[in-house]
Motif scaffolding. Structure first.
Motif, PDB file in Angstrom:
ATOM      1  N   GLU A 304     -19.541 -22.910  -7.480  1.00 13.05           N
ATOM      2  CA  GLU A 304     -20.308 -22.448  -8.641  1.00 13.05           C
ATOM      3  C   GLU A 304     -21.760 -22.159  -8.238  1.00 13.05           C
ATOM      4  O   GLU A 304     -22.355 -21.168  -8.652  1.00 13.05           O
ATOM      5  CB  GLU A 304     -20.289 -23.492  -9.765  1.00 13.05           C
ATOM      6  CG  GLU A 304     -18.969 -23.556 -10.528  1.00 13.05           C
ATOM      7  CD  GLU A 304     -17.855 -24.238  -9.740  1.00 13.05           C
ATOM      8  OE1 GLU A 304     -18.158 -25.151  -8.964  1.00 13.05           O
ATOM      9  OE2 GLU A 304     -16.695 -23.819  -9.911  1.00 13.05           O
ATOM     10  N   GLU A 305     -22.312 -23.055  -7.419  1.00 10.71           N
ATOM     11  CA  GLU A 305     -23.702 -22.850  -6.984  1.00 10.71           C
ATOM     12  C   GLU A 305     -23.826 -21.561  -6.186  1.00 10.71           C
ATOM     13  O   GLU A 305     -24.797 -20.820  -6.312  1.00 10.71           O
ATOM     14  CB  GLU A 305     -24.159 -24.040  -6.126  1.00 10.71           C
ATOM     15  CG  GLU A 305     -24.317 -25.306  -6.946  1.00 10.71           C
ATOM     16  CD  GLU A 305     -24.780 -26.507  -6.121  1.00 10.71           C
ATOM     17  OE1 GLU A 305     -25.106 -27.534  -6.738  1.00 10.71           O
ATOM     18  OE2 GLU A 305     -24.815 -26.432  -4.880  1.00 10.71           O
ATOM     19  N   GLU A 306     -22.831 -21.294  -5.388  1.00 13.35           N
ATOM     20  CA  GLU A 306     -22.851 -20.081  -4.572  1.00 13.35           C
ATOM     21  C   GLU A 306     -22.787 -18.829  -5.455  1.00 13.35           C
ATOM     22  O   GLU A 306     -23.523 -17.866  -5.233  1.00 13.35           O
ATOM     23  CB  GLU A 306     -21.678 -20.117  -3.594  1.00 13.35           C
ATOM     24  CG  GLU A 306     -21.865 -19.183  -2.447  1.00 13.35           C
ATOM     25  CD  GLU A 306     -21.172 -19.704  -1.179  1.00 13.35           C
ATOM     26  OE1 GLU A 306     -20.769 -18.876  -0.375  1.00 13.35           O
ATOM     27  OE2 GLU A 306     -21.031 -20.936  -1.029  1.00 13.35           O
ATOM     28  N   ILE A 307     -21.928 -18.868  -6.465  1.00 10.45           N
ATOM     29  CA  ILE A 307     -21.801 -17.705  -7.353  1.00 10.45           C
ATOM     30  C   ILE A 307     -23.142 -17.435  -8.037  1.00 10.45           C
ATOM     31  O   ILE A 307     -23.621 -16.302  -8.079  1.00 10.45           O
ATOM     32  CB  ILE A 307     -20.702 -17.938  -8.427  1.00 10.45           C
ATOM     33  CG1 ILE A 307     -19.334 -18.097  -7.750  1.00 10.45           C
ATOM     34  CG2 ILE A 307     -20.683 -16.789  -9.444  1.00 10.45           C
ATOM     35  CD1 ILE A 307     -18.195 -18.475  -8.698  1.00 10.45           C
ATOM     36  N   LEU A 308     -23.773 -18.493  -8.546  1.00 14.12           N
ATOM     37  CA  LEU A 308     -25.053 -18.307  -9.247  1.00 14.12           C
ATOM     38  C   LEU A 308     -26.141 -17.824  -8.287  1.00 14.12           C
ATOM     39  O   LEU A 308     -26.970 -16.982  -8.633  1.00 14.12           O
ATOM     40  CB  LEU A 308     -25.480 -19.604  -9.929  1.00 14.12           C
ATOM     41  CG  LEU A 308     -24.618 -19.987 -11.147  1.00 14.12           C
ATOM     42  CD1 LEU A 308     -24.949 -21.402 -11.602  1.00 14.12           C
ATOM     43  CD2 LEU A 308     -24.796 -18.991 -12.294  1.00 14.12           C
ATOM     44  N   GLY A 309     -26.105 -18.349  -7.069  1.00  6.59           N
ATOM     45  CA  GLY A 309     -27.079 -17.917  -6.063  1.00  6.59           C
ATOM     46  C   GLY A 309     -26.937 -16.426  -5.769  1.00  6.59           C
ATOM     47  O   GLY A 309     -27.931 -15.701  -5.679  1.00  6.59           O
ATOM     48  N   ASP A 310     -25.708 -15.967  -5.655  1.00  5.88           N
ATOM     49  CA  ASP A 310     -25.465 -14.542  -5.361  1.00  5.88           C
ATOM     50  C   ASP A 310     -25.799 -13.664  -6.554  1.00  5.88           C
ATOM     51  O   ASP A 310     -26.153 -12.499  -6.409  1.00  5.88           O
ATOM     52  CB  ASP A 310     -23.982 -14.311  -5.014  1.00  5.88           C
ATOM     53  CG  ASP A 310     -23.618 -14.909  -3.665  1.00  5.88           C
ATOM     54  OD1 ASP A 310     -24.553 -15.225  -2.900  1.00  5.88           O
ATOM     55  OD2 ASP A 310     -22.408 -15.068  -3.397  1.00  5.88           O
ATOM     56  N   TYR A 311     -25.679 -14.236  -7.742  1.00 10.06           N
ATOM     57  CA  TYR A 311     -25.911 -13.466  -8.962  1.00 10.06           C
ATOM     58  C   TYR A 311     -27.402 -13.150  -9.116  1.00 10.06           C
ATOM     59  O   TYR A 311     -27.778 -12.065  -9.520  1.00 10.06           O
ATOM     60  CB  TYR A 311     -25.404 -14.292 -10.145  1.00 10.06           C
ATOM     61  CG  TYR A 311     -25.424 -13.590 -11.486  1.00 10.06           C
ATOM     62  CD1 TYR A 311     -24.442 -12.652 -11.805  1.00 10.06           C
ATOM     63  CD2 TYR A 311     -26.398 -13.892 -12.441  1.00 10.06           C
ATOM     64  CE1 TYR A 311     -24.449 -12.025 -13.038  1.00 10.06           C
ATOM     65  CE2 TYR A 311     -26.404 -13.266 -13.683  1.00 10.06           C
ATOM     66  CZ  TYR A 311     -25.426 -12.332 -13.970  1.00 10.06           C
ATOM     67  OH  TYR A 311     -25.434 -11.714 -15.189  1.00 10.06           O
ATOM     68  N   MET A 345     -32.534 -26.691  -9.701  1.00 11.35           N
ATOM     69  CA  MET A 345     -32.843 -25.371  -9.169  1.00 11.35           C
ATOM     70  C   MET A 345     -31.858 -25.073  -8.048  1.00 11.35           C
ATOM     71  O   MET A 345     -31.695 -25.859  -7.121  1.00 11.35           O
ATOM     72  CB  MET A 345     -34.269 -25.304  -8.637  1.00 11.35           C
ATOM     73  CG  MET A 345     -34.679 -23.884  -8.279  1.00 11.35           C
ATOM     74  SD  MET A 345     -36.248 -23.794  -7.400  1.00 11.35           S
ATOM     75  CE  MET A 345     -37.434 -24.143  -8.678  1.00 11.35           C
ATOM     76  N   ILE A 346     -31.199 -23.920  -8.190  1.00  5.03           N
ATOM     77  CA  ILE A 346     -30.198 -23.509  -7.200  1.00  5.03           C
ATOM     78  C   ILE A 346     -30.796 -22.402  -6.339  1.00  5.03           C
ATOM     79  O   ILE A 346     -31.270 -21.393  -6.865  1.00  5.03           O
ATOM     80  CB  ILE A 346     -28.934 -22.946  -7.904  1.00  5.03           C
ATOM     81  CG1 ILE A 346     -28.452 -23.860  -9.036  1.00  5.03           C
ATOM     82  CG2 ILE A 346     -27.823 -22.640  -6.901  1.00  5.03           C
ATOM     83  CD1 ILE A 346     -27.860 -25.150  -8.604  1.00  5.03           C
ATOM     84  N   ALA A 347     -30.752 -22.611  -5.040  1.00  9.15           N
ATOM     85  CA  ALA A 347     -31.279 -21.596  -4.116  1.00  9.15           C
ATOM     86  C   ALA A 347     -30.227 -20.523  -3.881  1.00  9.15           C
ATOM     87  O   ALA A 347     -29.031 -20.786  -3.993  1.00  9.15           O
ATOM     88  CB  ALA A 347     -31.652 -22.252  -2.786  1.00  9.15           C
ATOM     89  N   PRO A 348     -30.674 -19.314  -3.559  1.00  9.51           N
ATOM     90  CA  PRO A 348     -29.703 -18.262  -3.254  1.00  9.51           C
ATOM     91  C   PRO A 348     -29.054 -18.462  -1.881  1.00  9.51           C
ATOM     92  O   PRO A 348     -29.380 -19.423  -1.168  1.00  9.51           O
ATOM     93  CB  PRO A 348     -30.554 -16.993  -3.278  1.00  9.51           C
ATOM     94  CG  PRO A 348     -31.940 -17.436  -3.005  1.00  9.51           C
ATOM     95  CD  PRO A 348     -32.059 -18.844  -3.517  1.00  9.51           C
ATOM     96  N   GLU A 349     -28.163 -17.567  -1.530  1.00 13.66           N
ATOM     97  CA  GLU A 349     -27.524 -17.499  -0.207  1.00 13.66           C
ATOM     98  C   GLU A 349     -26.718 -18.745   0.148  1.00 13.66           C
ATOM     99  O   GLU A 349     -26.619 -19.117   1.321  1.00 13.66           O
ATOM    100  CB  GLU A 349     -28.569 -17.229   0.885  1.00 13.66           C
ATOM    101  CG  GLU A 349     -29.316 -15.913   0.699  1.00 13.66           C
ATOM    102  CD  GLU A 349     -30.419 -15.746   1.734  1.00 13.66           C
ATOM    103  OE1 GLU A 349     -30.076 -15.464   2.886  1.00 13.66           O
ATOM    104  OE2 GLU A 349     -31.595 -15.911   1.389  1.00 13.66           O
ATOM    105  N   GLY A 350     -26.208 -19.422  -0.897  1.00 17.06           N
ATOM    106  CA  GLY A 350     -25.283 -20.524  -0.617  1.00 17.06           C
ATOM    107  C   GLY A 350     -25.940 -21.847  -0.261  1.00 17.06           C
ATOM    108  O   GLY A 350     -25.248 -22.781   0.148  1.00 17.06           O
TER     109      GLY A 350
END
Ligand code: 4AD
Ligand code: MG
Length: 430
Positions: A304-311, A345-350
């Protein structure tokens, strides 16, 4: 003769100086020997002419092995073709220590082989670059808070009780009692902010993580600001300014290292305020649209974190979480008490969650009820409840994981490379 560090070599142009370091690489061509030497601040090539040294020294140079410690004396000239723009013409070479059969050669090695030799691996160019970026991030963290008038309070490492999930506590004997290695300095910073207004702690924290992911260490560094009279909104603003500052400093001062790591700088340059701020509800909707099987009420996992980061491509802040998935100390939303005023806070790029925090429960009765509900030992929290007995005020803070942040900035896949000597479930050595 004056010793110069390679990073300051420009100031030595035309001068005779001394470089003290270790042999990185060497080759010979007829009457010339080319020695690449590193001194911890950089690498420079030294050229030695056969005529400039004795027969004995010239042949000794042909036999030097990787990581032999040597002192070179010579003249520095600018040279467009040299990697750092300068070269040394060396006329005096002194060997300090031998290095027979250095185990880490320029060929490829497996990561476990390298981790077993982490004490040597940190001399290698890529690891060296990562740890220099880490150093910059550490300085930026301290400067950010110090420049804003925060007081640095250090939190203890031996603690009597859990702050986060009890399942990840490291237990240790403490004379005739039991102690735990700290999971977070937050509770102590809450005391600190009531005394000093705004404070931070920055130190190692411990989690008995049984998961073997690219984002989990058992010992990691966390910086934790805490501010009295701050609410969730203020907390998010602080977190956003903080991340922007760290990124700016890394870009400003560690470009050569980031280039060495082949980091796509444009992705870091894109990190500008404002960061998206979405509620947990909105996050779940986006995730479901993107094909995730998440149900309302679930915590976010790595996927889920990865999806949001890519979004979003830049860090995103998710706030207003179901209280069930968050810690006992979180304040509830006044209108929707099933929601906690937490923010991740979720960082991008996984790279996943780099910050966790929020507004704290400041009401005595509500907090006591929450401690009981979580089956936490009430007596261990008596001092913490005092903060709600004597002049309680709204307050908020967060914790930033240093290694995850360095992982994201450097683009390194696994955060075990973002700490000098990583500790993981199966690694306690070196
Ligand atoms: O989200 P966490 O668990 O929050 C707290 O500990 C709060 N008490 C902090 C506070 O509000 N003062 O952890 C905070 C951050 C995470 O977002 C993550 O970046 C990092 O710490 N972190 C880890 N980093 C590496 N390895 C682990 N096992 C980590 N666990 C958390
Ligand atoms: Mg968290």
């Amino acid at each position: 003769m004056e010793q110069v560090y390679i990073e300051d070599i420009a100031s030595a142009e035309g001068k005779e100086v001394e470089i003290k370091g270790w042999l990185y690489n060497a080759r010979s061509s007829g009457k010339l020997r080319f020695l690449q030497i590193r001194d911890g601040t950089g690498i420079i090539q030294a050229v030695v002419f056969k005529e400039d040294v004795s027969e004995e020294v010239f042949s000794m140079l042909g036999e030097l092995t990787q990581e032999t410690s040597i002192i070179l004396r010579g003249t520095i000239h600018a040279d467009m073709r040299a990697p750092g723009g300068y070269e040394m013409s060396a006329f005096n070479i002194e060997k300090v220590g031998d290095s027979p059969n250095y185990p880490i050669t320029p060929k490829e090695h497996g990561v476990h082989f390298l981790l077993d030799r982490r004490h040597l691996w940190m001399r290698s160019a890529k690891q060296h670059a990562i740890l220099r970026v880490r150093h910059e991030v550490v300085s930026a963290i301290r400067d950010f808070f110090n420049n804003r008038g925060f007081i640095n309070l250090d939190a203890p490492i031996f603690t009597p009780a859990a702050c986060e999930e009890t399942s990840t506590l490291f237990e240790t004997e403490y004379f005739n009692d039991q102690a735990y290695l700290t999971q977070s300095g937050q509770l102590y910073m809450e005391a600190g902010c009531m005394a000093f207004g705004k404070v931070y702690c920055f130190g190692p924290t411990f989690r008995a993580e049984k998961s073997k992911t690219r984002k989990h260490l058992t010992e990691f560094w966390m910086v934790e600001p805490e501010v009295a009279y701050m609410n969730l909104q203020g907390d998010m603003e602080l977190a956003e300014d903080f991340i922007c500052y760290i990124i700016e400093r890394a870009l400003e001062n560690r470009r050569p290292e980031l280039d060495k790591l082949e980091r796509d700088i444009s992705k870091l340059e894109a990190v500008k305020k404002p960061f998206p701020r979405i509620t947990y509800d909105e996050a779940v909707k986006i995730l479901q649209e993107k094909g995730s099987e998440i149900k309302y009420g679930d915590d976010l996992g790595a996927v889920e974190e990865e999806i949001l980061g890519d979004y979003y491509h830049i860090p995103v802040m998710i706030h207003h979480w179901p209280a069930e998935v968050k810690a006992f100390y979180m304040k509830r939303d006044a209108d929707k008490p099933e929601l906690a005023l937490g923010v991740d806070m979720i960082a991008p790029e996984g790279y996943g969650e780099i910050i966790g925090g929020g507004q704290r429960e400041d009401d005595y009765d509500t907090l006591l009820a929450s401690i009981k509900k979580h089956n936490l030992p009430e007596e261990a929290f008596d001092w913490y409840l005092d903060l709600r007995r004597y002049g309680s005020v709204p307050h908020a803070g967060f914790g930033l994981g240093l290694e995850r942040t360095v992982g994201w900035i450097t683009g390194v896949h696994h955060i075990r490379e973002c700490i000098p000597l990583p500790r993981m479930m199966q690694r306690l050595k070196p």
